[in-house]
Every structure is written in C-alpha cells, then in structure tokens.
Design an enzyme around this catalytic site. Structure first.
Site, PDB file in Angstrom:
ATOM      1  N   CYS A 153      29.046 -14.998  31.155  1.00  0.00           N
ATOM      2  CA  CYS A 153      28.343 -13.699  31.179  1.00  0.00           C
ATOM      3  C   CYS A 153      27.757 -13.372  32.542  1.00  0.00           C
ATOM      4  CB  CYS A 153      27.238 -13.693  30.126  1.00  0.00           C
ATOM      5  SG  CYS A 153      27.815 -14.153  28.497  1.00  0.00           S
TER       6      CYS A 153
ATOM      7  N   SER B  14      22.617 -24.082  23.694  1.00  0.00           N
ATOM      8  CA  SER B  14      22.850 -22.937  24.584  1.00  0.00           C
ATOM      9  C   SER B  14      21.535 -22.203  24.847  1.00  0.00           C
ATOM     10  CB  SER B  14      23.910 -21.990  24.004  1.00  0.00           C
ATOM     11  OG  SER B  14      23.420 -21.250  22.901  1.00  0.00           O
TER      12      SER B  14
ATOM     13  N   ASN C  57      26.278  -8.593  21.512  1.00  0.00           N
ATOM     14  CA  ASN C  57      26.486  -9.268  22.794  1.00  0.00           C
ATOM     15  C   ASN C  57      27.695  -8.670  23.503  1.00  0.00           C
ATOM     16  OD1 ASN C  57      26.488 -10.979  24.961  1.00  0.00           O
ATOM     17  ND2 ASN C  57      26.603 -12.879  23.775  1.00  0.00           N
TER      18      ASN C  57
ATOM     19  N   GLU D 201      34.873 -12.169  30.450  1.00  0.00           N
ATOM     20  CA  GLU D 201      35.226 -13.493  29.942  1.00  0.00           C
ATOM     21  C   GLU D 201      36.092 -13.344  28.688  1.00  0.00           C
ATOM     22  OE1 GLU D 201      31.967 -15.816  28.126  1.00  0.00           O
ATOM     23  OE2 GLU D 201      30.665 -14.203  28.801  1.00  0.00           O
TER      24      GLU D 201
ATOM     25  N   LYS E 258      12.262 -14.689  24.377  1.00  0.00           N
ATOM     26  CA  LYS E 258      12.113 -16.139  24.649  1.00  0.00           C
ATOM     27  C   LYS E 258      12.182 -16.392  26.152  1.00  0.00           C
ATOM     28  CE  LYS E 258      14.825 -17.784  20.621  1.00  0.00           C
ATOM     29  NZ  LYS E 258      13.939 -18.541  19.757  1.00  0.00           N
TER      30      LYS E 258
ATOM     31  N   HIS F  70      19.826 -11.103  30.443  1.00  0.00           N
ATOM     32  CA  HIS F  70      21.045 -11.203  29.639  1.00  0.00           C
ATOM     33  C   HIS F  70      20.612 -11.348  28.181  1.00  0.00           C
ATOM     34  CE1 HIS F  70      24.730 -12.416  27.887  1.00  0.00           C
ATOM     35  NE2 HIS F  70      24.331 -13.645  27.655  1.00  0.00           N
TER      36      HIS F  70
HETATM   37  N1  CAA Z   1      13.295 -13.751   8.710  1.00  0.00           N
HETATM   38  C1  CAA Z   1      12.907 -13.732  10.006  1.00  0.00           C
HETATM   39  N2  CAA Z   1      13.380 -14.635  10.942  1.00  0.00           N
HETATM   40  C2  CAA Z   1      14.253 -15.553  10.512  1.00  0.00           C
HETATM   41  C3  CAA Z   1      14.688 -15.628   9.165  1.00  0.00           C
HETATM   42  C4  CAA Z   1      14.182 -14.667   8.253  1.00  0.00           C
HETATM   43  N3  CAA Z   1      14.558 -14.674   6.977  1.00  0.00           N
HETATM   44  N4  CAA Z   1      15.568 -16.648   9.063  1.00  0.00           N
HETATM   45  C5  CAA Z   1      15.679 -17.203  10.306  1.00  0.00           C
HETATM   46  N5  CAA Z   1      14.878 -16.554  11.171  1.00  0.00           N
HETATM   47  C6  CAA Z   1      14.692 -16.813  12.590  1.00  0.00           C
HETATM   48  C7  CAA Z   1      14.633 -18.283  12.918  1.00  0.00           C
HETATM   49  O1  CAA Z   1      13.318 -18.793  12.747  1.00  0.00           O
HETATM   50  C8  CAA Z   1      15.090 -18.294  14.354  1.00  0.00           C
HETATM   51  O2  CAA Z   1      14.019 -17.913  15.184  1.00  0.00           O
HETATM   52  P1  CAA Z   1      13.717 -18.770  16.525  1.00  0.00           P
HETATM   53  O3  CAA Z   1      14.926 -18.583  17.412  1.00  0.00           O
HETATM   54  O4  CAA Z   1      12.500 -18.117  17.082  1.00  0.00           O
HETATM   55  O5  CAA Z   1      13.561 -20.179  16.122  1.00  0.00           O
HETATM   56  C9  CAA Z   1      16.127 -17.160  14.402  1.00  0.00           C
HETATM   57  O6  CAA Z   1      15.876 -16.339  13.249  1.00  0.00           O
HETATM   58  C10 CAA Z   1      17.560 -17.648  14.331  1.00  0.00           C
HETATM   59  O7  CAA Z   1      17.650 -18.472  13.206  1.00  0.00           O
HETATM   60  P2  CAA Z   1      18.471 -19.841  13.275  1.00  0.00           P
HETATM   61  O8  CAA Z   1      18.134 -20.598  14.532  1.00  0.00           O
HETATM   62  O9  CAA Z   1      18.331 -20.536  11.984  1.00  0.00           O
HETATM   63  O10 CAA Z   1      19.942 -19.194  13.426  1.00  0.00           O
HETATM   64  P3  CAA Z   1      21.349 -19.846  13.505  1.00  0.00           P
HETATM   65  O11 CAA Z   1      21.378 -21.272  13.113  1.00  0.00           O
HETATM   66  O12 CAA Z   1      22.206 -18.929  12.731  1.00  0.00           O
HETATM   67  O13 CAA Z   1      21.697 -19.821  15.073  1.00  0.00           O
HETATM   68  C11 CAA Z   1      22.151 -18.986  17.230  1.00  0.00           C
HETATM   69  C12 CAA Z   1      21.242 -18.876  16.005  1.00  0.00           C
HETATM   70  C13 CAA Z   1      22.124 -20.449  17.743  1.00  0.00           C
HETATM   71  C14 CAA Z   1      21.624 -18.079  18.322  1.00  0.00           C
HETATM   72  C15 CAA Z   1      23.594 -18.594  16.810  1.00  0.00           C
HETATM   73  O14 CAA Z   1      23.609 -17.244  16.464  1.00  0.00           O
HETATM   74  C16 CAA Z   1      24.624 -18.829  17.906  1.00  0.00           C
HETATM   75  O15 CAA Z   1      25.190 -19.895  18.026  1.00  0.00           O
HETATM   76  N6  CAA Z   1      24.894 -17.774  18.748  1.00  0.00           N
HETATM   77  C17 CAA Z   1      25.874 -17.836  19.812  1.00  0.00           C
HETATM   78  C18 CAA Z   1      25.331 -18.561  21.050  1.00  0.00           C
HETATM   79  C19 CAA Z   1      24.228 -17.796  21.733  1.00  0.00           C
HETATM   80  O16 CAA Z   1      24.102 -16.602  21.621  1.00  0.00           O
HETATM   81  N7  CAA Z   1      23.425 -18.528  22.548  1.00  0.00           N
HETATM   82  C20 CAA Z   1      22.388 -17.884  23.330  1.00  0.00           C
HETATM   83  C21 CAA Z   1      22.179 -18.589  24.671  1.00  0.00           C
HETATM   84  S1  CAA Z   1      23.753 -18.796  25.525  1.00  0.00           S
HETATM   85  C22 CAA Z   1      24.056 -17.275  26.266  1.00  0.00           C
HETATM   86  O17 CAA Z   1      23.189 -16.461  26.396  1.00  0.00           O
HETATM   87  C23 CAA Z   1      25.459 -16.984  26.718  1.00  0.00           C
HETATM   88  C24 CAA Z   1      26.120 -16.093  25.721  1.00  0.00           C
HETATM   89  O18 CAA Z   1      26.089 -14.877  25.867  1.00  0.00           O
HETATM   90  C25 CAA Z   1      26.814 -16.696  24.596  1.00  0.00           C
END
Ligand code: CAA
Length: 391
Positions: A115, A205, A280, A83, A246, A237
C-alpha cells in the site's frame, strides 16, 4: 525538499467502482454482529468491481478529470502504483496513457510496495519536477482489495483509485521535508505470484503497522521534522478506518503527547468518510483520507498536515505537507460525492457470484458484459490481451 520552489499536488481526483456491498448485508450472510464492522472496524460498505471494471478502468476514470481541467500538455510521466496489478510485465499505466490520449513522448511506469507504492510515486514525481519545473507528473494509485471468501479480511475489502497531478507551484498541497522512513522485513501481508488473494497474519499486521508509525515518526523528528503541535490534521493509510485511530494513538504516545480522546477524534475523524464506505483501496487509501480532510475542513489555508503511508512487508513514510491558501476552490467534492453515492447496492449473492468468477485464461475471445457506469471499460479478453475502450 531542499529548494525554494514549491512542489506538490496541484489537483486530486478519486473514482471507485459501480457496485457497493453494505456491511449489514455481509453480516446478514455470515451471522456477525454488524457492530463489529461498523464500530470495531469502522467500516460501513465496500466497493465491488463489475465484470468490466479493474484497476485500469478506475485509474483512467480518476485521471480523466485532471486531463480535462489542465490539458495533456507537459504531462511527461505517468506513475501508476498498485498491488493488484493485471500484468507481470506491462505497466497498467500504459493502458491508462492510451485511454487518456496522452502524447507518445511520455514515460510510463508501474511501482509496487504494497500500500506504500503511491507515496514512493509522489516522491519520484517531486524529484522529476524539481529537475525540470515545467514537467507535470500524473501519479495514480489504483487497487482492488480482495481477501479469501469467509476470511476475517473479507470485511476490509474495497476498491478505488486516486489520481494526482504533481507540479511546481501547486494549488492544493506543497510537500515539505524531511521524510520519516521505516523499513522492516516482516511477513504481515503478502501475495505470492501464484495467488489471487493475499496471505495475511491479521493481528501481526496491526502490530507491524503500529511499529512503523513509531519508527517513521522517530526518524522524521530525528531529521529535524516539525513538532506534533505544528500539525492541523493527520491522514493515515486506512485498511479499515479504526486503524487510523489506533495509529494516531500510537503517534501521540511516541511523541510523548497527552492522550486526549477528543483531540484524537478531532485529528482523525475528518479523514475517514471515503474509506469507511469504499473499503481498503490499498495504495489509494491514504490519498482518500487526504481528500476527505481537504473537503471536510475549511480552516487549513497555509496549515501543515501529516501523511502516514504504510505498505505491508513493510515500508512506511511519514511526511508533512503544507496546504496551499485557497485550496478549497480546486476541490472536486461534488464529483466525489456522486462517485460514491451513485454506486448500485448489491446483495450478498450477487457479490459472491462476482467474486467466484475469474477472467478466462484459454486465449480465446471473450466479450465482457457492459455493466460499469464509469467512462472506461474492459470490453474483452482476446489472445490473452485485455481490450479497453471508452464506455
Ligand atoms: N461490537 C463492537 N466492536 C467489536 C465487536 C462488536 N460486536 N466485535 C468485535 N469488535 C471489535 C474488536 O474488539 C476489535 O477491536 P480492537 O481492534 O480495538 O481490538 C475489532 O472489532 C476487530 O475485531 P477482531 O480483532 O476480533 O476482528 P478479526 O479477528 O475479524 O480481525 C483484522 C480483524 C485482523 C483487522 C482482519 O480484518 C484482517 O485480517 N484484515 C486484513 C489485514 C489488515 O487490514 N491489517 C491492517 C494492518 S496491515 C495494513 O494496513 C496493510 C493493508 O492494507 C492490508
């Protein structure tokens, strides 16, 4: 598969880039608590391409050991899934075909569905081998994952390629039926043609991925698929490795199984070692998980493992595969360890300057510096053409 003929993955080889950015360095730059990356996302480092590396050089580097071990004969088809394609028309696999010196009587095609693409490629390959068991199909997943700088997705970037030789009577893994499928028209992650980086609704997502786990598992079981207790490992994945945990929790819930944290860890932890340090790798990610599982577990002879492939947008598939007795004799653990450990660690400033550059688009002749440690490189861009050579 409705045949007595065993068809599946005969050999599997991984490659990544020559550079690596540790998450501790990213956290130092942006002030995040590094525990968010290490524990919250389950990521420790991300692979970063040099100026002369891309999906083609990684794909060819991953596939080269397969051709060296098994020879080029009877490789009738190359399916390259990505992709992060380098051309809107020409299949990246055609460059790979040339770099590997494959015969002209080969079909080469590129497939895309975020993916998920490589899993479609695997199924297409199995179909071709079913039709003519002498054929061997090279399926390559290769991706460079890049998000907007300073966005939440940046911490989940990475790059890698996984090359698989699909044959009859495979040495590693036999694909078994049925497949559990799930498609839903969602905008969780997408990249319009005019953008270099994707648009992503991060939280949506994650929810879309979990819906797909549930949907694909339900479809798998409704078609007479094996019960949960028959599986000895699960490869998901992994956009970041915590996502696999999860996902497995979701699968256990959907299957009505007891949520046992120890079992959750036992089922998933052996699959994360490459993804947590590479980041990733989109289409390649579930096959990095599979490779890690086969390398980290020595008790899988004749056992069934589950693969869950998810591509945003979204298409997902759950499939079962039987590990072939004696599989460990065919693994490439040492080469994979070296590919990961030999990467040069870079600081944030170096990473940022690499991210901020882009290939010239003026049609001139631009030589690229020789930086890769891999066997192939993008040497120049000339007349809007990419020039690849053995390094
Ligand atoms: N210590 C330990 N854990 C901590 C922490 C700390 N100090 N601070 C935060 N965390 C934890 C949070 O509690 C959270 O855990 P949960 O998921 O269990 O709730 C985790 O760390 C992530 O924290 P946030 O949700 O606050 O993180 P974020 O706002 O930065 O967003 C994300 C996380 C949405 C995955 C972001 O990285 C993102 O947009 N990633 C790209 C999209 C993605 O990967 N999506 C996955 C599904 S889609 C897919 O699989 C296709 C693909 O390849 C893209």
């Amino acid at each position: 598969m409705s045949t007595d003929l065993a068809i599946g993955v005969h050999d599997l080889s991984l490659r990544t880039t020559s550079l690596v950015l540790p998450h501790a360095e990213l956290a130092r730059y942006n002030g995040s608590d590094v525990a968010k990356y290490h524990k919250g996302l389950g990521q420790r480092a991300m692979s970063v391409p040099t100026e002369d590396e891309d999906i083609v050089t990684m794909a060819a580097a991953a596939a080269l050991p397969l051709i060296e071990r098994h020879g080029p004969d009877d490789v009738t088809t190359v399916v390259l899934a990505t992709e992060s394609s380098v051309d809107q028309s020409k299949a990246a696999g055609v460059y790979v075909h040339s770099l590997l010196g494959l015969a002209s009587n080969t079909r080469v095609v590129e497939v895309k569905q975020a993916c998920y693409g490589a899993t479609a490629g695997l199924q297409f390959a199995a179909g071709l081998v079913h039709r003519d068991p002498r054929q061997r199909v090279l399926v390559i997943a290769s991706d460079v994952s890049q998000y907007d700088l300073d966005s939440p997705g940046e911490a989940t970037q990475g790059a890698a390629a996984a090359a698989m030789l699909v044959t009859a009577d495979p040495a590693l893994l036999e694909l078994t039926g049925p497949s559990g499928l799930f498609t839903a028209d969602v905008m969780d992650f997408w990249r319009p043609n005019y953008r270099a980086t994707p648009l992503v609704n991060g939280k949506e997502s994650v929810a879309a991925y979990l819906d797909a786990v549930e949907g694909a598992w339900r479809d798998y079981r409704s078609q007479g698929g094996l019960p949960l207790t028959d599986f000895r490992g699960f490869c998901y994945h992994q956009p970041y490795t915590r996502m696999a945990f999860k996902a497995h929790r979701q699968l256990l819930e959907t299957a009505g199984a007891h949520l046992d944290e120890e079992a959750l860890h036992r089922d998933v932890a052996p699959t994360t070692s490459y993804n947590e340090t590479v980041g990733n790798s989109y289409t390649a990610s579930v096959y990095l998980a599979l490779t890690a599982l086969l390398e980290n577990r020595d008790d899988l002879d004749g056992r069934t493992v589950g693969l869950f492939s998810y591509g945003s947008g979204s298409v997902a598939e759950f499939l079962a595969a039987r590990v072939r007795p004696g599989y460990r004799a065919h693994l490439r653990q040492e080469a994979h360890r070296r590919a990961v450990e030999d990467r040069q660690v870079i600081d944030y400033a170096t990473y940022r300057s690499l991210r901020e550059r882009s290939l010239p688009t003026d049609g001139g002749w631009h030589e690229l510096p020789h930086r890769t440690q891999g066997p192939f490189r993008l040497t120049a861009v000339r007349d809007h053409q990419r020039i690849y050579e053995a390094a």
